[in-house]
Scaffold this active site. Structure first.
Site, PDB file in Angstrom:
ATOM      1  N   SER A   1      32.469  30.038  45.544  1.00 31.69           N
ATOM      2  CA  SER A   1      31.081  30.269  45.102  1.00 31.69           C
ATOM      3  C   SER A   1      30.716  29.384  43.922  1.00 31.69           C
ATOM      4  CB  SER A   1      30.855  31.750  44.776  1.00 31.69           C
ATOM      5  OG  SER A   1      31.529  32.130  43.610  1.00 31.69           O
TER       6      SER A   1
ATOM      7  N   THR B   1      33.910  35.355  43.602  1.00 28.59           N
ATOM      8  CA  THR B   1      33.539  36.190  42.452  1.00 28.59           C
ATOM      9  C   THR B   1      32.791  35.412  41.364  1.00 28.59           C
ATOM     10  OG1 THR B   1      35.713  35.769  41.511  1.00 28.59           O
ATOM     11  CG2 THR B   1      35.438  37.830  42.747  1.00 28.59           C
ATOM     12  N   ASP B   2      32.973  34.098  41.326  1.00 24.59           N
ATOM     13  CA  ASP B   2      32.438  33.341  40.189  1.00 24.59           C
ATOM     14  C   ASP B   2      30.922  33.447  40.051  1.00 24.59           C
ATOM     15  OD1 ASP B   2      35.013  32.615  39.693  1.00 24.59           O
ATOM     16  OD2 ASP B   2      34.786  30.493  40.165  1.00 24.59           O
TER      17      ASP B   2
ATOM     18  N   THR C   1      37.649  33.615  47.086  1.00 30.64           N
ATOM     19  CA  THR C   1      39.087  33.910  47.049  1.00 30.64           C
ATOM     20  C   THR C   1      39.498  34.871  48.157  1.00 30.64           C
ATOM     21  OG1 THR C   1      39.123  33.543  44.672  1.00 30.64           O
ATOM     22  CG2 THR C   1      40.928  34.822  45.575  1.00 30.64           C
TER      23      THR C   1
HETATM   24  N1  ASP Z   1      37.422  32.860  41.721  1.00 33.97           N
HETATM   25  C1  ASP Z   1      36.495  32.776  42.741  1.00 33.97           C
HETATM   26  C2  ASP Z   1      36.611  33.845  43.816  1.00 33.97           C
HETATM   27  O1  ASP Z   1      37.001  34.900  43.554  1.00 33.97           O
HETATM   28  C3  ASP Z   1      36.246  31.500  43.321  1.00 33.97           C
HETATM   29  C4  ASP Z   1      34.861  31.567  43.894  1.00 33.97           C
HETATM   30  O2  ASP Z   1      33.981  32.048  43.214  1.00 33.97           O
HETATM   31  O3  ASP Z   1      34.685  31.225  45.040  1.00 33.97           O
HETATM   32  O4  ASP Z   1      36.330  33.683  44.949  1.00 33.97           O
END
Ligand code: ASP
Length: 345
Positions: free
Chosen positions: A52, A84-85, A12
């Site tokens: 991710s 973050t995932d 993100t």
């Molecule tokens: N929600 C996720 C992020 O913060 C999507 C990911 O993991 O790429 O990036």
């Protein structure tokens, strides 16, 4: 002058809105420019531009190798921007192989790069502040987010959208990042690192959840699909249904290692209950994986299989034992305390 490497992987923090949804297409140089970091020497490595959630085990291992390459090339610290995932998974895998006092810091964002109020620039600035801080040395890879830093072991995404996205239930953060300072909170020592050169690939390990009425079908399906080990995301303190426990016994008899974690966020698992519960899982030969999350235990089991295919359970048990005695003392490790790759077995 201190030299850093920024390894940009997407997520993100690098995403912009598009007709098809958020897409991670911002480069590392653009992320740096938006963070107004001032006079830092930063080399940029655009590793990939993915969410991710799309990372494979091969991607994770390639990222670990990339970080090791950067350290081998003499940088003073590494910052990784990441979705973050699965950031808690990359951080933990890096941790399993990290035997170097230099900081490796992962960060990301909950709001995209083109949001009217993005959180990425501040998180990236904090990540560099941590990477430059003596307080971050010898703590292993750290995850920095929303003004706090966590050691890799135990960190989890705890909020889907809020800026305070991470926590380490039962453990807590190790550093606080203020506008001009990095303050120590409390850190744990870590088991010895595995030798990255001894691992060619990470074998498949699946996570199978226990829930009311679950049977053994998905455990068998995981192995039929090629899993070399399974993590049971058990109930409470480490219980599964009698049918799952019977399936675990069959897998262990066939030489498939099984680790037990909990679907509860905090606290260790313990083999307490009979009648198909945790005590029977332990009698069946499953390894109780303390308070590791199923996702981190999965990576540890995969590395254990890669490291010693003939007896991965022994590697897993030894790592958990080392972690329990190291973790009992909340203290700072001195530089060089973990400078050689000895492997956990
Ligand atoms: N929600 C996720 C992020 O913060 C999507 C990911 O993991 O790429 O990036």
């Amino acid at each position: 002058m201190t030299r850093f490497r920024l390894i940009a992987t997407g997520g993100t923090i690098a995403s912009r809105r598009s007709a098809g949804g958020l897409l991670a297409e911002t480069t590392g140089a653009q992320l740096l420019a938006a963070s107004e970091l001032g006079a830092l020497e930063v080399e940029v490595d655009d590793f990939t531009t993915k969410g991710s959630y799309a990372f494979t085990l091969d991607d994770l291992l390639a990222l670990v190798r990339r970080v090791h390459d950067a350290l081998a090339q003499g940088v003073d610290g590494v910052v990784v921007t990441h979705g973050t995932d699965t950031m808690e998974e990359s951080a933990f895998l890096l941790d399993l192989f990290h035997a170097d006092p230099r900081p490796v810091v992962l960060t990301g964002a909950q709001r995209p790069f083109d949001s009217p109020a993005p959180d990425g620039p501040a998180n990236l600035a904090a990540a560099f502040a941590v990477a430059a801080s003596p307080q971050a040395r010898a703590l292993g890879p750290l995850l920095v987010f929303d003004g706090l830093a966590w050691q890799a072991r135990g960190v989890r995404k705890v909020e889907t959208l809020a800026a305070a996205a991470f926590g380490a239930p039962g453990r807590g953060p190790c550093l606080r990042v203020t506008h001009d300072r990095v303050l120590p909170l409390g850190a744990r020592s870590r088991p010895s690192a595995f030798d990255l050169d001894a691992v060619r690939e990470l074998p498949r390990v699946d996570v199978v959840a226990a829930y009311a009425g679950a049977d053994g079908a998905l455990l068998q399906a995981a192995v039929a699909a090629g899993a070399g080990g399974v993590v049971v995301q058990a109930l409470g303190a480490g219980n599964a249904s009698p049918a799952m426990t019977a399936a675990v016994a069959r897998l262990v008899d066939r030489g498939v290692p099984v680790a037990v974690c909990s679907r509860a966020f905090s606290g260790p698992v313990a083999p307490m209950y009979g009648g198909g519960g945790g005590a029977d899982l332990e009698r069946a030969g499953a390894v109780f994986a303390s308070d590791l999350s199923p996702w981190q235990a999965r990576l540890l089991l995969s590395v254990s299989i890669a490291h010693k295919p003939e007896d991965p359970g022994a590697v897993l048990r030894q790592w958990l034992q080392q972690e329990a005695s190291a973790g009992a003392h909340v203290r700072r490790m001195s530089d060089g305390a973990r400078t050689s790759d000895q492997g956990a077995s």
